[in-house]
Design a protein around this motif. Structure first.
Motif, PDB file in Angstrom:
ATOM      1  N   THR A   1       0.876  -1.136  -0.010  1.00  0.00           N
ATOM      2  CA  THR A   1      -0.118  -0.052   0.028  1.00  0.00           C
ATOM      3  C   THR A   1       0.747   1.452  -0.053  1.00  0.00           C
ATOM      4  N   PRO A   2       0.456   2.280  -0.919  1.00  0.00           N
ATOM      5  CA  PRO A   2       1.353   3.487  -0.687  1.00  0.00           C
ATOM      6  C   PRO A   2       1.222   4.215   0.287  1.00  0.00           C
ATOM      7  N   THR A   3       2.090   4.675   1.006  1.00  0.00           N
ATOM      8  CA  THR A   3       2.353   5.599   2.229  1.00  0.00           C
ATOM      9  C   THR A   3       3.122   6.723   2.055  1.00  0.00           C
ATOM     10  N   PRO A   4       3.090   7.936   2.557  1.00  0.00           N
ATOM     11  CA  PRO A   4       3.928   8.833   2.523  1.00  0.00           C
ATOM     12  C   PRO A   4       5.528   8.415   2.904  1.00  0.00           C
ATOM     13  N   GLU A   5       5.766   7.740   3.759  1.00  0.00           N
ATOM     14  CA  GLU A   5       7.078   7.187   4.035  1.00  0.00           C
ATOM     15  C   GLU A   5       7.676   6.390   2.889  1.00  0.00           C
ATOM     16  N   ARG A   6       6.769   5.348   2.436  1.00  0.00           N
ATOM     17  CA  ARG A   6       7.353   4.502   1.350  1.00  0.00           C
ATOM     18  C   ARG A   6       7.502   5.482   0.003  1.00  0.00           C
ATOM     19  N   SER A   7       6.800   6.340  -0.304  1.00  0.00           N
ATOM     20  CA  SER A   7       6.733   7.329  -1.302  1.00  0.00           C
ATOM     21  C   SER A   7       8.023   8.209  -1.522  1.00  0.00           C
ATOM     22  N   GLU A   8       8.734   7.993  -0.420  1.00  0.00           N
ATOM     23  CA  GLU A   8      10.132   8.797  -0.195  1.00  0.00           C
ATOM     24  C   GLU A   8      11.043   8.041  -0.740  1.00  0.00           C
ATOM     25  N   GLN A   9      10.805   6.606  -1.000  1.00  0.00           N
ATOM     26  CA  GLN A   9      11.857   5.698  -1.306  1.00  0.00           C
ATOM     27  C   GLN A   9      11.497   5.111  -2.937  1.00  0.00           C
ATOM     28  N   VAL A  10      10.045   5.109  -3.036  1.00  0.00           N
ATOM     29  CA  VAL A  10       9.539   4.324  -4.244  1.00  0.00           C
ATOM     30  C   VAL A  10       8.738   5.005  -4.936  1.00  0.00           C
ATOM     31  N   VAL A  11       8.278   4.690  -6.178  1.00  0.00           N
ATOM     32  CA  VAL A  11       7.284   5.456  -6.921  1.00  0.00           C
ATOM     33  C   VAL A  11       6.110   4.193  -7.112  1.00  0.00           C
ATOM     34  N   PHE A  12       4.941   4.777  -6.869  1.00  0.00           N
ATOM     35  CA  PHE A  12       3.784   3.775  -7.250  1.00  0.00           C
ATOM     36  C   PHE A  12       3.011   3.949  -8.199  1.00  0.00           C
ATOM     37  N   THR A  13       2.553   2.839  -8.979  1.00  0.00           N
ATOM     38  CA  THR A  13       1.654   2.808 -10.000  1.00  0.00           C
ATOM     39  C   THR A  13       0.122   3.030  -9.517  1.00  0.00           C
ATOM     40  N   ASP A  14      -0.805   2.907 -10.419  1.00  0.00           N
ATOM     41  CA  ASP A  14      -2.232   2.954  -9.926  1.00  0.00           C
ATOM     42  C   ASP A  14      -2.334   1.799  -9.178  1.00  0.00           C
ATOM     43  N   GLY A  15      -3.438   1.924  -8.161  1.00  0.00           N
ATOM     44  CA  GLY A  15      -3.670   0.761  -7.465  1.00  0.00           C
ATOM     45  C   GLY A  15      -4.185  -0.390  -8.288  1.00  0.00           C
ATOM     46  N   TYR A  16      -4.068  -1.387  -7.821  1.00  0.00           N
ATOM     47  CA  TYR A  16      -4.662  -2.868  -8.853  1.00  0.00           C
ATOM     48  C   TYR A  16      -5.669  -3.997  -7.942  1.00  0.00           C
ATOM     49  N   TYR A  17      -5.864  -3.412  -6.681  1.00  0.00           N
ATOM     50  CA  TYR A  17      -7.216  -4.040  -5.852  1.00  0.00           C
ATOM     51  C   TYR A  17      -7.290  -3.183  -4.784  1.00  0.00           C
ATOM     52  N   THR A  18      -8.696  -3.645  -4.161  1.00  0.00           N
ATOM     53  CA  THR A  18      -9.180  -2.849  -2.906  1.00  0.00           C
ATOM     54  C   THR A  18      -9.327  -3.733  -2.011  1.00  0.00           C
ATOM     55  N   SER A  19      -8.870  -3.563  -0.761  1.00  0.00           N
ATOM     56  CA  SER A  19      -9.544  -4.394   0.312  1.00  0.00           C
ATOM     57  C   SER A  19      -9.394  -3.705   1.691  1.00  0.00           C
ATOM     58  N   GLY A  20      -9.366  -4.544   2.887  1.00  0.00           N
ATOM     59  CA  GLY A  20      -9.220  -3.710   3.992  1.00  0.00           C
ATOM     60  C   GLY A  20      -8.486  -4.373   4.994  1.00  0.00           C
ATOM     61  N   ALA A  21      -8.200  -3.555   6.101  1.00  0.00           N
ATOM     62  CA  ALA A  21      -7.358  -4.077   7.270  1.00  0.00           C
ATOM     63  C   ALA A  21      -8.338  -4.768   8.228  1.00  0.00           C
ATOM     64  N   GLN A  22      -8.209  -6.047   8.174  1.00  0.00           N
ATOM     65  CA  GLN A  22      -9.108  -6.785   9.340  1.00  0.00           C
ATOM     66  C   GLN A  22      -8.416  -7.522  10.514  1.00  0.00           C
ATOM     67  N   ALA A  23      -9.111  -7.468  11.691  1.00  0.00           N
ATOM     68  CA  ALA A  23      -8.873  -7.964  12.848  1.00  0.00           C
ATOM     69  C   ALA A  23      -9.381  -9.196  12.782  1.00  0.00           C
ATOM     70  N   PHE A  24      -9.002 -10.550  13.276  1.00  0.00           N
ATOM     71  CA  PHE A  24      -9.327 -11.859  13.304  1.00  0.00           C
ATOM     72  C   PHE A  24      -9.201 -12.459  14.889  1.00  0.00           C
ATOM     73  N   VAL A  25      -9.985 -13.003  15.346  1.00  0.00           N
ATOM     74  CA  VAL A  25      -9.632 -13.858  16.542  1.00  0.00           C
ATOM     75  C   VAL A  25     -10.300 -15.287  16.667  1.00  0.00           C
ATOM     76  N   ALA A  26      -9.914 -15.893  17.425  1.00  0.00           N
ATOM     77  CA  ALA A  26     -10.248 -17.331  17.406  1.00  0.00           C
ATOM     78  C   ALA A  26     -11.685 -17.726  17.731  1.00  0.00           C
ATOM     79  N   GLU A  27     -12.219 -18.710  16.946  1.00  0.00           N
ATOM     80  CA  GLU A  27     -13.542 -19.090  17.215  1.00  0.00           C
ATOM     81  C   GLU A  27     -14.114 -19.044  18.494  1.00  0.00           C
ATOM     82  N   GLY A  28     -15.160 -18.832  18.750  1.00  0.00           N
ATOM     83  CA  GLY A  28     -15.539 -18.641  20.356  1.00  0.00           C
ATOM     84  C   GLY A  28     -15.416 -17.380  20.896  1.00  0.00           C
ATOM     85  N   VAL A  29     -14.829 -16.514  20.497  1.00  0.00           N
ATOM     86  CA  VAL A  29     -14.309 -15.220  21.284  1.00  0.00           C
ATOM     87  C   VAL A  29     -15.364 -14.166  20.784  1.00  0.00           C
ATOM     88  N   GLU A  30     -15.983 -13.765  21.721  1.00  0.00           N
ATOM     89  CA  GLU A  30     -16.897 -12.507  21.542  1.00  0.00           C
ATOM     90  C   GLU A  30     -15.883 -11.367  21.224  1.00  0.00           C
TER      91      GLU A  30
END
Length: 276
Positions: free
Chosen positions: A109-138
């Motif tokens: 994922t492009p970030t300001p810090e990474r963009s100081e070191q590399v150049v990014f193309t257009d995005g090629y997919y969209t997703s999300g940052a997800q937290a996961f827990v063990a089954e049975g945990v509320e």
């Protein structure tokens, strides 16, 4: 018999014809490799982690995954041979800057810090940052847990995000998101955070006893990365990416790994991680 003047004019015509043929050949994708600053003019050297299933991973001795196949399709569109390299995610930018690779196709994922070191193309997919827990945990939201211990891959945007959150307890970093999720499943960690599609794939395909904890905390649009001085290569990669989307190649690859087109769907269904 040709006079000297006739011979001179004939040579000029032949030379002009040769130049015209060369100009016409400019549409050949192989010729377009000139001036892109590739390690090898005939080859696109692509790097990824190889530990981010289903985006890049080993199937026996073979590297495969969504990122791998997108890289192969882009190289083919550009008229180049395709070569892959792998490395720990947090070392990939360093390897690119050292000219061991031409491009990173590594769900980065492009970030300001990474963009100081590399150049990014257009995005090629969209997703999300997800937290996961063990089954049975509320868990309706990760912020509701009491200072949870969280596993995350080193060098990722998830690690950076968690470092600034006051609800977070211990953060343990791993070379692979999959290892972090496995430690959640066995109870050694309270939470794991990764790309939503990666976690769902581990649940549906690898059988890890995990569930999502709430909604994605934020969305991301990963892109290819090249060195700062390779703007021409970035432009050619964007053209090739647009072409494989337009001709259906991208959608075919996406369906293979996720069952849907992930090019612009931030809220894909849970079944998106399953394969037909």
């Amino acid at each position: 018999m040709l006079t000297t003047n006739h011979r001179t004019r004939l040579i000029a015509v032949i030379a002009a014809a040769g130049l015209a043929l060369t100009a016409c050949g400019g549409g050949d994708a192989d010729a377009d490799a000139d001036g892109l600053g590739l390690i090898d003019d005939d080859t696109l050297v692509v790097a990824m982690s190889g530990e981010f299933q289903p985006f890049s991973y080993r199937d026996g001795n073979d590297l495969t995954g969504f990122d791998h196949d997108i890289g192969a399709a882009v190289a083919k569109e550009m008229g180049l041979e395709y070569k892959t390299e792998t490395g720990a995610f947090d070392t990939l930018i360093g390897g690119l800057k050292a000219h061991r690779y031409d491009v990173l196709i590594a769900s980065m994922t492009p970030t300001p810090e990474r963009s100081e070191q590399v150049v990014f193309t257009d995005g090629y997919y969209t997703s999300g940052a997800q937290a996961f827990v063990a089954e049975g945990v509320e868990c309706s939201a990760p912020q509701d847990l009491d200072s949870p211990s969280i596993g995350v891959a080193a060098g990722t945007t998830y690690n950076d995000f968690l470092a600034d959150e006051d609800w977070v307890g211990e953060i343990r970093t791993f070379s692979s998101d999959i290892t972090a999720l496995q430690d959640v499943a066995t109870g050694r960690l309270d939470l794991g955070m990764t790309d939503r599609l990666v976690g769902l794939h581990q649940i549906n395909e690898a059988g890890l006893p995990l569930v999502q904890c709430g909604d994605p905390l934020y969305t991301e649009e990963p892109a290819f990365a090249v060195n700062l001085d390779q703007g021409a290569l970035k432009d050619e990669l964007n053209v090739a990416l647009a072409a494989i989307k337009a001709d259906g190649t991208y959608a075919e690859i996406s369906q293979k790994y996720f069952g849907v087109d992930i090019s612009g769907k931030a809220d894909a269904d849970d079944e998106a991680a399953t394969t037909d």
